[in-house]
Design a protein around this motif. Structure first.
Motif, mmCIF file in Angstrom:
data_model
loop_
_atom_site.group_PDB
_atom_site.id
_atom_site.type_symbol
_atom_site.label_atom_id
_atom_site.label_comp_id
_atom_site.label_asym_id
_atom_site.label_seq_id
_atom_site.Cartn_x
_atom_site.Cartn_y
_atom_site.Cartn_z
ATOM 1 N N UNK A 125 56.616 6.270 -8.933
ATOM 2 C CA UNK A 125 57.202 5.380 -9.940
ATOM 3 C C UNK A 125 57.519 4.008 -9.338
ATOM 4 N N UNK A 126 58.156 4.015 -8.165
ATOM 5 C CA UNK A 126 58.552 2.731 -7.561
ATOM 6 C C UNK A 126 57.330 1.889 -7.207
ATOM 7 N N UNK A 127 56.309 2.532 -6.658
ATOM 8 C CA UNK A 127 55.106 1.770 -6.308
ATOM 9 C C UNK A 127 54.426 1.209 -7.552
ATOM 10 N N UNK A 128 54.275 2.054 -8.564
ATOM 11 C CA UNK A 128 53.554 1.601 -9.750
ATOM 12 C C UNK A 128 54.352 0.545 -10.511
ATOM 13 N N UNK A 129 55.667 0.731 -10.612
ATOM 14 C CA UNK A 129 56.462 -0.280 -11.303
ATOM 15 C C UNK A 129 56.432 -1.611 -10.539
ATOM 16 N N UNK A 130 56.611 -1.509 -9.194
ATOM 17 C CA UNK A 130 56.588 -2.732 -8.378
ATOM 18 C C UNK A 130 55.232 -3.422 -8.433
ATOM 19 N N UNK A 131 54.163 -2.649 -8.451
ATOM 20 C CA UNK A 131 52.820 -3.228 -8.550
ATOM 21 C C UNK A 131 52.561 -3.820 -9.928
ATOM 22 N N UNK A 132 52.993 -3.099 -10.949
ATOM 23 C CA UNK A 132 52.788 -3.540 -12.341
ATOM 24 C C UNK A 132 53.490 -4.874 -12.622
#
Ligand code: GLY
Length: 379
Positions: A284-291
């Motif tokens: 979640x943290x990676x995808x949210x930060x990337x998004x």
């Protein structure tokens, strides 16, 4: 005369151990590499392959930045040599990095970092969000600001591992996978390693390149204060309509397009010991930060998720040089293992072959850590 007839035992066949093995095997040494698991499948596999000393410059780490910059300078020739030797394309890319801010707070932090970068004479450029987006259309609309770091490169770390494996084998090096080393027996003339299954192997020099596991080898207790810092990452498959060119670093994640149809989004950093669980939180943290900085990633299929351990020393800098009689350390590369591969491989090989330690690795000598106070508190 370089001592090219030595028998070198390398503990750890990640990108660092493999690259040292490759340098020494092609210089004529007899090389045996031991890996506790499969070669190059730990931090070297999970890494995003950024060669980014400027974008990753940290306050108070200017000596490390000098080494990082030198290694980046060596990367193009190192990649060309490796490709010429093996025929494997290692995917070196030079489009550069955008460090982006997505709100006012992040822009202020970015401004402070930019000022520090300029104080160090780095050729980085402050641009508006719009200017950044004109150069990299996959950036999020309405970014507050960005810093362009044109000299930072990247490489396909998995392809580098593949090439190094092949290069080691081509020059007669032997790789022993699933062969953990339990102990080292230092000796100025005939140091040895002891495998977990029992056999003891003697050579002329032992190199400890065991990454996060470097501190778990008996015989070297306390001399290599390396700990694991867990990192999770996610790789997405890129379709034809997703053509991100630059490495993008946001406040909470980075997004790195590779030459093999993947984009890597990472990475978490957690002090959890050797727990390699891929968690929903990490994803979640990676995808949210990337998004937040490259919104188009959310439409891409997930290729894989992974976790491994950055080997961190007490001052976050690598540990390079003699550590016990007949034993040399090449570990503790923390966030910069892929970046520091050429300078580590070449300077450690030079030390083994000639006995001379270059000015590049002198500041990273293992005895900079005061282990005597540690030993005292144990007794
Ligand atoms: N250098 C990238 C990382 O440590 O996540």
């Amino acid at each position: 005369m370089p001592r090219t007839n030595q028998h070198v035992l390398v503990i750890g066949a990640g990108i660092i151990g493999l690259s040292i093995g490759w340098e020494l095997a092609r210089a004529g040494c007899r090389v045996d590499l031991f890996d506790r698991d499969e070669a190059g499948q730990a931090a070297s596999h999970v890494a995003a392959g950024m060669l980014a000393p400027d974008a990753e410059l940290e306050f108070e780490e200017t000596t490390l930045h000098d080494l990082n910059t030198e290694s980046r300078r060596r990367w193009p020739d190192f990649a060309a040599d490796l490709e010429a030797d093996t025929g494997v394309d290692v995917g070196l890319r030079t489009e550069g990095t955008f460090i982006v801010a997505d709100d006012r707070d992040a822009a202020e932090a970015l401004r402070r970092r930019y000022q520090f970068q300029r104080e160090q004479d780095l050729e980085v450029e402050w641009v508006s969000g719009e200017e950044a987006r004109a150069k990299e259309p996959f950036l999020a609309p309405r970014l507050s600001a960005a810093v362009r770091s044109p000299h930072d490169h990247q490489v396909n770390n998995r392809a580098v591992v593949k090439a190094l494996r092949q290069g080691v084998a081509q020059h007669g090096g032997r790789l022993h996978e699933h062969t953990p080393i339990e102990a080292v027996a230092p000796d100025a003339d005939r140091p040895a390693v002891v495998t977990a299954t029992g056999p003891r192997v003697t050579g002329d020099v032992v190199i400890v390149a065991a990454g996060a596991w470097s501190n778990s080898i008996d015989g070297l207790d306390g001399v290599l204060p390396i700990r694991p810092v867990k990192g999770e990452a996610v790789a997405l498959d890129v379709g034809p309509s997703f053509d991100l060119r630059h490495v993008v670093r946001g406040p909470d994640a980075y997004v790195v397009p590779k030459n093999d149809g993947r984009v890597v989004v990472g990475a978490t950093a957690e002090e959890k010991g050797f727990d390699d669980t891929v968690t929903a939180r990490g994803l979640y943290e990676n995808l949210e930060g990337g998004w937040e900085v490259v919104p188009g990633i959310l439409d891409l299929p997930v290729a894989c998720t992974c976790a491994s351990f950055r080997p961190a020393s007490r001052d976050n800098a690598p540990v390079l040089g003699p550590v016990a009689p007949g034993v040399v350390a090449a570990t503790g590369h923390y966030r910069h293992g892929v970046l520091l591969t050429p300078v580590t491989a070449q300077e450690i090989a030079r030390y083994v072959l000639t006995g001379t330690r270059s000015d590049w690795i002198a500041p990273f000598r293992p005895d900079r850590f005061d282990t005597t106070s540690l030993h005292r508190s144990r007794n």
